[in-house]
Design a protein around this motif. Structure first.
Motif, mmCIF file in Angstrom:
data_model
loop_
_atom_site.group_PDB
_atom_site.id
_atom_site.type_symbol
_atom_site.label_atom_id
_atom_site.label_comp_id
_atom_site.label_asym_id
_atom_site.label_seq_id
_atom_site.Cartn_x
_atom_site.Cartn_y
_atom_site.Cartn_z
ATOM 1 N N THR A 22 0.830 -1.210 0.000
ATOM 2 C CA THR A 22 0.000 0.000 0.000
ATOM 3 C C THR A 22 0.863 1.259 0.000
ATOM 4 O OG1 THR A 22 -1.696 -1.222 1.222
ATOM 5 C CG2 THR A 22 -1.874 1.170 1.194
ATOM 6 N N GLN A 23 1.944 1.260 0.798
ATOM 7 C CA GLN A 23 2.832 2.419 0.829
ATOM 8 C C GLN A 23 3.553 2.608 -0.502
ATOM 9 O OE1 GLN A 23 5.410 1.817 4.190
ATOM 10 N NE2 GLN A 23 3.739 1.891 5.688
ATOM 11 N N LEU A 24 3.871 1.499 -1.177
ATOM 12 C CA LEU A 24 4.504 1.605 -2.491
ATOM 13 C C LEU A 24 3.566 2.252 -3.499
ATOM 14 C CD1 LEU A 24 6.803 0.943 -4.474
ATOM 15 C CD2 LEU A 24 5.794 -1.325 -4.753
ATOM 16 N N LYS A 25 2.299 1.879 -3.448
ATOM 17 C CA LYS A 25 1.316 2.471 -4.356
ATOM 18 C C LYS A 25 1.166 3.966 -4.101
ATOM 19 C CE LYS A 25 -3.437 1.909 -5.978
ATOM 20 N NZ LYS A 25 -4.705 1.121 -5.809
ATOM 21 N N GLN A 26 1.188 4.357 -2.836
ATOM 22 C CA GLN A 26 1.054 5.772 -2.502
ATOM 23 C C GLN A 26 2.316 6.563 -2.865
ATOM 24 O OE1 GLN A 26 0.126 5.716 1.663
ATOM 25 N NE2 GLN A 26 -1.951 4.904 1.368
ATOM 26 N N SER A 27 3.472 5.927 -2.811
ATOM 27 C CA SER A 27 4.738 6.615 -3.095
ATOM 28 C C SER A 27 5.143 6.562 -4.558
ATOM 29 C CB SER A 27 5.870 6.001 -2.252
ATOM 30 O OG SER A 27 5.546 6.003 -0.879
ATOM 31 N N LEU A 28 4.366 5.896 -5.398
ATOM 32 C CA LEU A 28 4.736 5.742 -6.793
ATOM 33 C C LEU A 28 4.841 7.078 -7.533
ATOM 34 C CD1 LEU A 28 5.450 3.518 -8.767
ATOM 35 C CD2 LEU A 28 3.050 3.457 -9.479
ATOM 36 N N PRO A 29 3.945 8.068 -7.329
ATOM 37 C CA PRO A 29 4.136 9.364 -8.017
ATOM 38 C C PRO A 29 5.459 10.033 -7.658
ATOM 39 C CG PRO A 29 1.891 9.174 -7.217
ATOM 40 C CD PRO A 29 2.631 8.027 -6.635
#
Length: 380
Positions: free
Chosen positions: A178-185
């Motif tokens: 979940t944190q990876l998805k949020q940090s992708l931008p």
């Protein structure tokens, strides 16, 4: 027919579920120059590991890249390294201030459900290549910081060099997805700025049968090691004792304690005494303690070791050393006489010096007589 009609859909469902899960390792590279292909190549396991280690290599912490795979040609392997690795630095250019930092995030234990979550967390991120049977990377990847700080290249506390390798368990560390998805931008923005390039690696699952065989091998090796340890411990405590030629040997001291516990106080015959004590360790003889001169013992005998003194020639014309022995097997060197001699001499010297100092101190404290200046006349 009914059984077949029941089994066929079940087998089809199992095949579909296995095909939806992760079979080969997948690598996703986020960098400034995006090159997409509709058919990502499947490269050998050794070559894929070499590419990933090349991305993690730095002048401060170089990585062992290994050798190129032998299953493909050398030109093809070099082209894959140039395509998916970091660009090679010029020969005499030692500066790396403008080079982007390298971040590799690896996920192990990727099940079918976690694979779907990871694919959903990486939208529009191109698949660079796949590698069969790549289930681990020979790099220590224990994160120093939390995920948010570990992927920040400006955080010097978490980045000790220009490379960073993080490995997580997709099942246990589900929050990281979940944190990876949020940090992708933010990761994409840093790639476009040339600050950091990120490689996301989905490791292939390990074979359960191979893990079971490895676990059994480790258990068998442990059992064999324990058996050998017990055997060596039993062999190191023999029933008979052979004294060392050096009286101060540490092995003699350790075996002497065991010998005292096992050697009885009396033997019925002289032969039994000599066998059990190894002829009194060569430092004595077996005698009957209860026998009286000129009298019969009436069948009651108590044979034990009577220790004697031995001399050892030192050579070079030096006088022989005399040793006294004691113990149930005459295996202990008797040092009582030298000890008491040293102790009494030391006490005598200390007492003599103390008495002399006290006597001098007492003489110096006596007052001079009053008539010492009576016969002295004053000069005119």
């Amino acid at each position: 027919m009914k059984l077949q009609s029941f089994l066929l859909p079940a087998l089809a469902g199992i095949a579909t579920a296995s095909s939806d899960g992760l079979q080969d390792a997948e690598a996703y590279i986020i960098r400034k120059s995006k090159s997409t292909t509709s058919n990502p190549p499947s490269i050998p396991n050794d070559l894929a590991e070499s590419i990933l280690l090349q991305r993690l290599s730095s002048p401060e912490h170089p990585s062992a890249l290994g050798r190129l795979a032998e299953s493909i040609s050398e030109d093809e392997a070099i082209s894959y390294v140039n395509q998916f690795g970091t660009p090679s630095r010029p020969l005499f250019d030692e500066t790396d201030a403008n080079e982007p930092k390298q971040l590799v995030i690896a996920f192990s234990g990727v099940t079918a459900d976690k694979y779907k979550e990871l694919k959903a967390a990486l939208p529009q991120v191109p698949l660079a290549f796949t590698a069969p049977n790549l289930n681990q990377l020979s790099v220590g990847g224990k994160p120093r910081c939390v995920f948010g700080s570990s992927i920040d290249p400006k955080n010097d506390k978490c980045w000790k060099s220009k490379t960073q390798y993080l490995q997580y368990d997709a099942t246990k560390d589900s929050k990281v997805i979940t944190q990876l998805k949020q940090s992708l931008p933010s990761i994409n923005a840093q790639a476009l700025d040339g600050t950091m390039e990120t490689t996301i690696l989905l490791l292939s699952p390990t074979s359960s049968s191979a893990e079971e065989l490895r676990r059994r091998d480790e258990e068998e090796e442990q059992v064999i090691t324990e058996d050998l340890g017990l055997h060596s411990a039993a062999a190191s405590t023999p029933s008979t004792f052979k004294s060392s030629s050096k009286p101060n040997s540490a092995a003699s001291a350790s075996f002497s304690k065991a010998a005292d516990l096992k050697i009885p106080a009396c033997f019925s015959t002289a032969h039994a005494c000599a066998n059990e004590t190894n002829s009194c360790s060569g430092h004595g003889e077996c005698v009957d303690k209860w026998a009286s001169p000129g009298a019969e013992n009436g069948g009651n005998a108590c044979f034990a070791c009577r220790c004697m003194s031995t001399s050892e020639d030192r050579g070079d014309g030096k006088p022989a050393s005399l040793y006294h022995w004691g113990g149930a097997m005459c295996h202990k060197r008797d040092v009582s006489t030298p000890f008491w001699l040293f102790a009494f001499v030391t006490l005598a010297l200390v007492g003599t010096v103390t008495f002399a100092v006290g006597l001098l101190f007492g003489v110096g404290e006596e007052k001079l007589p009053g008539v010492i200046g009576a016969g002295v006349s004053r000069a005119k």
